[in-house]
Design a protein around this motif. Sequence first.
Motif, PDB file in Angstrom:
ATOM      1  N   ARG A 265     -17.325  60.646 -21.244  1.00  0.00           N
ATOM      2  CA  ARG A 265     -15.944  60.452 -20.786  1.00  0.00           C
ATOM      3  C   ARG A 265     -15.637  61.447 -19.666  1.00  0.00           C
ATOM      4  O   ARG A 265     -14.997  62.477 -19.877  1.00  0.00           O
ATOM      5  N   PRO A 266     -16.075  61.145 -18.438  1.00  0.00           N
ATOM      6  CA  PRO A 266     -15.848  62.079 -17.330  1.00  0.00           C
ATOM      7  C   PRO A 266     -14.380  62.167 -16.912  1.00  0.00           C
ATOM      8  O   PRO A 266     -13.664  61.161 -16.919  1.00  0.00           O
ATOM      9  N   ILE A 267     -13.979  63.387 -16.566  1.00  0.00           N
ATOM     10  CA  ILE A 267     -12.652  63.645 -16.012  1.00  0.00           C
ATOM     11  C   ILE A 267     -12.798  63.869 -14.509  1.00  0.00           C
ATOM     12  O   ILE A 267     -13.580  64.703 -14.075  1.00  0.00           O
ATOM     13  N   LYS A 268     -12.062  63.110 -13.732  1.00  0.00           N
ATOM     14  CA  LYS A 268     -11.960  63.352 -12.290  1.00  0.00           C
ATOM     15  C   LYS A 268     -10.600  62.853 -11.837  1.00  0.00           C
ATOM     16  O   LYS A 268     -10.290  61.676 -11.940  1.00  0.00           O
ATOM     17  N   GLY A 269      -9.781  63.745 -11.307  1.00  0.00           N
ATOM     18  CA  GLY A 269      -8.417  63.431 -10.905  1.00  0.00           C
ATOM     19  C   GLY A 269      -7.435  64.245 -11.725  1.00  0.00           C
ATOM     20  O   GLY A 269      -7.442  64.180 -12.958  1.00  0.00           O
ATOM     21  N   THR A 270      -6.608  65.040 -11.041  1.00  0.00           N
ATOM     22  CA  THR A 270      -5.716  65.980 -11.727  1.00  0.00           C
ATOM     23  C   THR A 270      -4.369  66.071 -11.021  1.00  0.00           C
ATOM     24  O   THR A 270      -4.299  66.094  -9.792  1.00  0.00           O
ATOM     25  N   MET A 271      -3.301  66.114 -11.809  1.00  0.00           N
ATOM     26  CA  MET A 271      -1.962  66.422 -11.313  1.00  0.00           C
ATOM     27  C   MET A 271      -1.322  67.397 -12.293  1.00  0.00           C
ATOM     28  O   MET A 271      -1.550  67.311 -13.501  1.00  0.00           O
ATOM     29  N   PRO A 272      -0.474  68.328 -11.792  1.00  0.00           N
ATOM     30  CA  PRO A 272       0.150  69.312 -12.690  1.00  0.00           C
ATOM     31  C   PRO A 272       1.215  68.694 -13.585  1.00  0.00           C
ATOM     32  O   PRO A 272       1.785  67.647 -13.262  1.00  0.00           O
TER      33      PRO A 272
END
Length: 450
Positions: A265-272
């Motif tokens: 389950r890769p994580i890519k993409g972030t917002m605060p």
Amino acid sequence: MSSCYSLQKALSQFDLSAAEILLRLQQLTGLIYLNDDDHPVIAFLPQQYQLIQDQHSQHFVRDAAWHYQQQSSPVVLEDWVNCQNNATAPTATQFHGGWMGFVGYDYAARQDVAAPLHAQPALYLGQYLSFLKYEKTQGWVFYSLEDIQTAEHIFQKIHALLDVDAPKTAFQLTQTCQARWSKAEYIQAFDRIIDYIRAGDCYQINLTQQFIGQAQGLLLETAEQFWQLTNAPYAGYLKIGDFELLSCSPELFIDFQAQQQIVTRPIKGTMPRYPDPEQDQQSKQRLIQSEKDQAENLMIVDLLRNDLSVYAEIGSVKTNKLFEIESFEQVHHMVSEIQANLKSDIQPIQMLLKASPGGSITGAPKIRAMQIIAELEQQPRGAYCGSLGYFNQDGTGRWNILIRSVQKYQQEISMWAGGGITIASQAEAEYQECFDKISAMLNLLNTWQG
């Protein structure tokens, strides 16, 4: 639980958190904790363990006097962690006796590239046959697969340690933990990546920067506060000599499930995240609609599909979820999910080692990405971006990606943060993303300034 345990005893009289138990058991060799997606387990006193440090591999075996004797020659990991691959019940993965430890980024990267190496332990795996698990109906329960006499001795030792207050080590920073790079140095590295992308060397690089300080005392003293702050599903802790690893990771690397099924389950993409609900929802919506983050996520999905296909049965690799948004304490993340069926002749440890480090924290193409990371970061990542987890004897297991993690080796303490750089990335936004991910943890750590 299985009836194969030689000893199984509830410790419900000890109403303690995982961090409190760890502090009381701090003297035990090979102390390790995994939150394991809300299936907490604490293990200790491995029957034997393998340690790789300074490019030397060492194997230790516990003797009758509770001491560890180094063996004349180390074992081959793929031979030693020899799972049976016979799990058939489609139940959720949980630890029930086997191997626990971590594979550091440096060790994994050096399988393919000339990556720098930290002086601290690079890999650790222990065979754990006695452990505590938190059962929702009983509280903490002691389990052992040792012979009954040894199991009773270990239980009495654990019970005695839990019955007294933990010794204090007065953890404090002697030098504030702060970014090693200036903003100008980060942007210089960023610009170099853009040059590489334009030249066709790569499509994406996971550029990270180190936050470093000095500290004395036991890092474990901070664990309760860090885990309450982050509420991370793949949190964990490991102590080996003068090395401590404190994980607050939200990211799963590989779940080795029953019937040879594997999931990543890769994580890519972030917002605060924001305290104001309306502002927080707007931030989440920006991530949902971000074509740049979707493109970045899709690159890593393709990379991991390729990584899994090497070890998977033909035609079994599937993308179950794409671009889902998961919200954690400090950030919103874009998460995808890929599954496959592991070939029957592939050992899970073999796949874990060869697939490490994970694509979400390297880039694409993977080997060239790791070469560029080594060139630009120049500092060894240590355990950061490696993996912490376990294997059961039946071949099931679960391993995280070691992001949002704190490392302490001797007096040096460090954290890292970064993100994927693509041709669509903006230097200012990527620099800020590092702080969006780590600022809450960094601020908390620095409250222990002496």
